[in-house]
Design a protein around this motif. Structure first.
Motif, short mmCIF file in Angstrom:
data_model
loop_
_atom_site.label_atom_id
_atom_site.label_comp_id
_atom_site.label_asym_id
_atom_site.label_seq_id
_atom_site.Cartn_x
_atom_site.Cartn_y
_atom_site.Cartn_z
N LYS A 74 0.36 -1.60 0.11
CA LYS A 74 0.20 0.12 -0.17
C LYS A 74 0.84 1.54 -0.18
O LYS A 74 0.28 2.33 -0.41
N ARG A 75 2.36 1.78 0.61
CA ARG A 75 3.58 2.33 0.15
C ARG A 75 3.28 2.67 -0.78
O ARG A 75 3.70 3.96 -1.16
N TYR A 76 3.09 2.16 -1.97
CA TYR A 76 3.34 1.96 -2.52
C TYR A 76 2.65 2.07 -3.79
O TYR A 76 2.44 1.48 -5.31
N THR A 90 4.51 -1.31 11.26
CA THR A 90 5.09 -0.36 12.11
C THR A 90 6.49 -0.22 11.83
O THR A 90 7.42 1.16 11.86
N ARG A 91 7.58 -0.99 11.55
CA ARG A 91 8.63 -0.81 11.28
C ARG A 91 8.54 -0.11 9.65
O ARG A 91 9.12 0.61 9.42
N ASP A 92 7.87 -0.57 8.71
CA ASP A 92 8.01 0.73 7.38
C ASP A 92 7.83 1.68 8.72
O ASP A 92 7.97 2.81 7.34
N MET A 116 17.28 -1.26 0.88
CA MET A 116 16.89 -0.76 -0.38
C MET A 116 15.91 -0.96 -1.11
O MET A 116 14.90 0.43 -1.47
N GLN A 117 14.83 -2.04 -1.33
CA GLN A 117 13.25 -1.63 -1.70
C GLN A 117 12.66 -0.06 -0.82
O GLN A 117 12.34 -0.11 -1.57
N VAL A 122 10.33 4.89 -0.47
CA VAL A 122 10.37 6.51 -0.11
C VAL A 122 10.80 7.27 -1.34
O VAL A 122 10.03 8.63 -1.00
N ARG A 123 11.45 7.52 -1.75
CA ARG A 123 11.44 7.99 -3.01
C ARG A 123 10.55 8.03 -4.25
O ARG A 123 11.40 8.83 -5.22
N GLY A 124 9.16 7.72 -4.13
CA GLY A 124 8.66 7.98 -4.91
C GLY A 124 8.42 6.36 -5.84
O GLY A 124 8.13 5.99 -6.78
N GLY A 125 9.50 5.30 -5.87
CA GLY A 125 9.63 4.50 -6.20
C GLY A 125 8.30 3.02 -6.31
O GLY A 125 7.02 3.35 -5.42
#
Length: 155
Positions: A74-76, A90-92, A116-117, A122-125
């Protein structure tokens, strides 16, 4: 802070982790090159106290986000693939905040595997959640923390 001089007498690099067994090689590697490892876990309360987090980061020279379970899709902007591993929200959240803050400070960050993922996200990828027929990703054991593989670094 973009200085090549450490904040204190020696460089201090934070390592994020959730499994004590899995963090030991990271600690040993940093100590081997004369860097003081500083351990960060979600249980430290940095998520609920951002002032504490900012103060904590003031004493660091870098951040290493270690490997682990999948980043929440869901973050991406994706739905979970049926074969994707579970995630740890929580870790994410903690590691995303740490990475964002370190990036805003122009400080070094290193992500290993999952790290790295997450840095990419976080940088929008985005990510491909599940890789079919890729040998290294088919290796499984009862203890997921023992999975490792060689990495060849080519300058």
């Amino acid at each position: 802070m973009t200085s090549t001089e450490p904040v204190s007498g020696r460089f201090r690099v934070a390592i994020t982790y959730t499994c004590p067994k899995a963090v030991k090689p990271y600690i040993a590697a940093l100590e081997h090159v004369g860097v003081d490892p500083v351990l960060i876990t979600p249980e430290m309360g940095l998520l609920t106290n951002t002032e504490k987090m900012y103060s904590f980061l003031d004493d660091l020279d870098g951040l290493l986000v270690s490997g682990g379970i999948d980043v929440n899709c869901k973050r991406y902007g994706q739905e979970k693939h049926p074969k994707a591993d579970p995630s740890d929200d929580t870790r994410d959240e903690l590691e995303s905040l740490l990475l964002s803050e370190m990036i805003s400070r122009d400080m070094p960050c290193l992500g290993v595997c999952r790290g790295m993922q997450l840095l990419n996200v976080v940088r929008g990828g985005t990510l491909i959640q599940h890789l079919e027929n890729v040998h290294i990703h088919q290796i499984r054991s009862e203890d997921l923390w023992t999975i490792d593989h060689d990495v060849e670094v080519i300058p």
